[in-house]
Enzyme design. Sequence first.
Site, PDB file in Angstrom:
ATOM      1  N   HIS A 307       0.858  -1.190   0.000  1.00 44.21           N
ATOM      2  CA  HIS A 307       0.000   0.000   0.000  1.00 44.21           C
ATOM      3  C   HIS A 307       0.884   1.227   0.000  1.00 44.21           C
ATOM      4  O   HIS A 307       1.940   1.227   0.635  1.00 44.21           O
ATOM      5  CB  HIS A 307      -0.898   0.008   1.249  1.00 44.21           C
ATOM      6  CG  HIS A 307      -2.062   0.915   1.105  1.00 44.21           C
ATOM      7  ND1 HIS A 307      -1.986   2.261   1.362  1.00 44.21           N
ATOM      8  CD2 HIS A 307      -3.325   0.672   0.698  1.00 44.21           C
ATOM      9  CE1 HIS A 307      -3.166   2.803   1.132  1.00 44.21           C
ATOM     10  NE2 HIS A 307      -3.997   1.866   0.723  1.00 44.21           N
ATOM     11  N   ASP A 364      -7.948  -5.365  -0.082  1.00 45.76           N
ATOM     12  CA  ASP A 364      -8.434  -6.246  -1.153  1.00 45.76           C
ATOM     13  C   ASP A 364      -8.089  -7.711  -0.923  1.00 45.76           C
ATOM     14  O   ASP A 364      -8.565  -8.577  -1.646  1.00 45.76           O
ATOM     15  CB  ASP A 364      -7.834  -5.798  -2.501  1.00 45.76           C
ATOM     16  CG  ASP A 364      -8.389  -4.450  -2.920  1.00 45.76           C
ATOM     17  OD1 ASP A 364      -9.607  -4.282  -2.822  1.00 45.76           O
ATOM     18  OD2 ASP A 364      -7.603  -3.582  -3.315  1.00 45.76           O
TER      19      ASP A 364
HETATM   20  N1  CMC Z   1       4.100  -7.538  -4.700  1.00 45.30           N
HETATM   21  C1  CMC Z   1       5.445  -7.548  -4.854  1.00 45.30           C
HETATM   22  N2  CMC Z   1       6.227  -6.449  -4.721  1.00 45.30           N
HETATM   23  C2  CMC Z   1       5.612  -5.305  -4.406  1.00 45.30           C
HETATM   24  C3  CMC Z   1       4.219  -5.225  -4.230  1.00 45.30           C
HETATM   25  C4  CMC Z   1       3.461  -6.404  -4.372  1.00 45.30           C
HETATM   26  N3  CMC Z   1       2.142  -6.403  -4.220  1.00 45.30           N
HETATM   27  N4  CMC Z   1       3.885  -3.942  -3.930  1.00 45.30           N
HETATM   28  C5  CMC Z   1       5.027  -3.249  -3.941  1.00 45.30           C
HETATM   29  N5  CMC Z   1       6.072  -4.057  -4.222  1.00 45.30           N
HETATM   30  C6  CMC Z   1       7.481  -3.700  -4.244  1.00 45.30           C
HETATM   31  C7  CMC Z   1       7.849  -2.930  -5.518  1.00 45.30           C
HETATM   32  O1  CMC Z   1       8.221  -3.802  -6.564  1.00 45.30           O
HETATM   33  C8  CMC Z   1       8.965  -2.065  -5.033  1.00 45.30           C
HETATM   34  O2  CMC Z   1      10.116  -2.864  -4.942  1.00 45.30           O
HETATM   35  P1  CMC Z   1      11.570  -2.224  -5.270  1.00 45.30           P
HETATM   36  O3  CMC Z   1      11.786  -1.189  -4.202  1.00 45.30           O
HETATM   37  O4  CMC Z   1      12.513  -3.366  -5.207  1.00 45.30           O
HETATM   38  O5  CMC Z   1      11.462  -1.624  -6.647  1.00 45.30           O
HETATM   39  C9  CMC Z   1       8.555  -1.711  -3.593  1.00 45.30           C
HETATM   40  O6  CMC Z   1       7.732  -2.793  -3.174  1.00 45.30           O
HETATM   41  C10 CMC Z   1       7.781  -0.408  -3.499  1.00 45.30           C
HETATM   42  O7  CMC Z   1       6.690  -0.484  -4.418  1.00 45.30           O
HETATM   43  P2  CMC Z   1       6.031   0.763  -5.100  1.00 45.30           P
HETATM   44  O8  CMC Z   1       5.446   0.332  -6.413  1.00 45.30           O
HETATM   45  O9  CMC Z   1       6.962   1.912  -5.111  1.00 45.30           O
HETATM   46  O10 CMC Z   1       4.867   1.080  -4.083  1.00 45.30           O
HETATM   47  P3  CMC Z   1       3.644   2.022  -4.368  1.00 45.30           P
HETATM   48  O11 CMC Z   1       3.363   2.734  -3.120  1.00 45.30           O
HETATM   49  O12 CMC Z   1       3.881   2.856  -5.581  1.00 45.30           O
HETATM   50  O13 CMC Z   1       2.482   1.002  -4.757  1.00 45.30           O
HETATM   51  C11 CMC Z   1       0.617  -0.424  -4.644  1.00 45.30           C
HETATM   52  C12 CMC Z   1       1.420   0.679  -3.930  1.00 45.30           C
HETATM   53  C13 CMC Z   1      -0.631  -0.690  -3.831  1.00 45.30           C
HETATM   54  C14 CMC Z   1       0.189   0.087  -6.033  1.00 45.30           C
HETATM   55  C15 CMC Z   1       1.484  -1.689  -4.766  1.00 45.30           C
HETATM   56  O14 CMC Z   1       1.849  -2.153  -3.483  1.00 45.30           O
HETATM   57  C16 CMC Z   1       0.795  -2.791  -5.556  1.00 45.30           C
HETATM   58  O15 CMC Z   1       0.879  -2.790  -6.791  1.00 45.30           O
HETATM   59  N6  CMC Z   1       0.115  -3.755  -4.877  1.00 45.30           N
HETATM   60  C17 CMC Z   1      -0.626  -4.782  -5.575  1.00 45.30           C
HETATM   61  C18 CMC Z   1      -1.948  -4.260  -6.074  1.00 45.30           C
HETATM   62  C19 CMC Z   1      -2.929  -4.050  -4.948  1.00 45.30           C
HETATM   63  O16 CMC Z   1      -3.108  -4.898  -4.093  1.00 45.30           O
HETATM   64  N7  CMC Z   1      -3.604  -2.893  -4.986  1.00 45.30           N
HETATM   65  C20 CMC Z   1      -4.626  -2.544  -3.977  1.00 45.30           C
HETATM   66  C21 CMC Z   1      -4.141  -1.396  -3.135  1.00 45.30           C
HETATM   67  S1  CMC Z   1      -5.122  -1.157  -1.645  1.00 45.30           S
HETATM   68  C22 CMC Z   1      -6.689  -0.702  -2.145  1.00 45.30           C
HETATM   69  C23 CMC Z   1      -6.733   0.378  -3.149  1.00 45.30           C
HETATM   70  O17 CMC Z   1      -6.092   1.397  -3.052  1.00 45.30           O
HETATM   71  O18 CMC Z   1      -7.511   0.214  -4.084  1.00 45.30           O
END
Ligand code: CMC
Length: 429
Positions: A307, A364
């Site tokens: 998140h 989720d």
């Molecule tokens: N699985 C594997 N690695 C992950 C995940 C995941 N679900 N989420 C983040 N990471 C890793 C990412 O690859 C990165 O690694 P590195 O530093 O080595 O490059 C690190 O963690 C930071 O990730 P980020 O993309 O910079 O984080 P963000 O804050 O931009 O993204 C997120 C947040 C929710 C989009 C992301 O965690 C994600 O894609 N999760 C899966 C989709 C999901 O479950 N979404 C629902 C979110 S909650 C409800 C809502 O808002 O709708």
Amino acid sequence: MDEKAIIRIGDRQFECPTIVGSEHEKAIDVRQLRGETGYITYDDGYGNTGSCQSAITYIDGDEGILRHRGYPIQELAEHSDFVESAYLIIYGELPTEDELRRFRARISGNANLHEGMLRILDHFPDDSHPMAILSVMLNAIGCHYSEMASNNREQDLDHFDWASTLLLAKVRTIAALTYRMKEGKPWMYSKPSFRYCQNFLHMMFSEPYQDFMPREEVIDALDLILLLHADHEQNCSTSTVRMIASSGANLFASVVGGVSALWGPLHGGANMEVVKMLQQIHDDGDDGSRFIAAAKDGKQRLMGFGHRVYKNFDPRSRLLRSRADKLFAKLEAPDPLLDIAKHLEDAALKDDYFIERKLYPNVDFYSGIILRAIGIPLEMFTVIFAIGRMPGWIAHWRELASHPKQKIHRPRQIYTGATERRYVPLEKR
Ligand code: CMC
């Protein structure tokens, strides 16, 4: 607060004031920065950018805290229900008995759709995605009540109580009738005596010859899911709603943008992807380690994990995990996906990759398993999220629209394209 942030650029120095929120969140106020220095701030993805001041929802992502209008989500989940929490989120205070009775009555009394809207619904191809249908139909409400969708701020605010009621009442009807249209079933009209979720399940699953009578636990579980989704401050869809509203657009047009933003798999679409992932693990007879390995290799994300704000447990995910346990115990129909999900959560939380990045299950992760148990088809999961998020979108529209000096949202950019060049006639290219 007297603290100032000093920005030094070369030999120039610029002082920025600071702002402190009611929960001691600190911000550097850079509104004068460009005018004074020629520099803008750059923050791809807005991870460090406060886009507004808001009094609706507070999140402390490091501590796993979520409060609406000051009330902890755990207390609302235990003592309130979706409709009452919607009132709280929209209007800022818990309603009195009389206010709540009138609010509920307005919602139940406005659930059915104008017959003209039913004709629109009838013309979508069967394989249309329910989120696409939802976005069209919400704007169609504005077409049928054009005095509430005038784009004249004063007039739209004068009609706010009714416009917001129509959205809360009809979003659920649109969702249910979308499902029935796709199933080739006749419309079921709402029953005003039913509570919000009971009415939704009735419109989804009753037949003209037989009422659907869900168990109380099922109605309550759906209510909890909606309540837990009701607002989450400046997430992607809510920021979209505020962005659209900042141009002076009406409430209907603004929430439609929220629906589109929510549809994406990194936002509201994640609840569908989680169940697909768990199903895949189940079908492969795997223990989930292949998904964890693929997530660590950057090949795919572990859906329902991570998140932008929570770097600790998402409190909503904890509430849903324990509700899933209770519901399945009552239903006496276990879902193997629940065990897989729990196993996956436990394995991920022990894994260094997830520990270092502070990736925890989000809202989720368990919601889809509960929705399956209720009988909601996969394709409708994100629509359920949209029904739940409606109070938040409405509250943020109202907060922004009521602000006397609201500016249009218009971020800057760092241009990286071609520098000036001369037009080349077609025959010379
Ligand atoms: N699985 C594997 N690695 C992950 C995940 C995941 N679900 N989420 C983040 N990471 C890793 C990412 O690859 C990165 O690694 P590195 O530093 O080595 O490059 C690190 O963690 C930071 O990730 P980020 O993309 O910079 O984080 P963000 O804050 O931009 O993204 C997120 C947040 C929710 C989009 C992301 O965690 C994600 O894609 N999760 C899966 C989709 C999901 O479950 N979404 C629902 C979110 S909650 C409800 C809502 O808002 O709708």
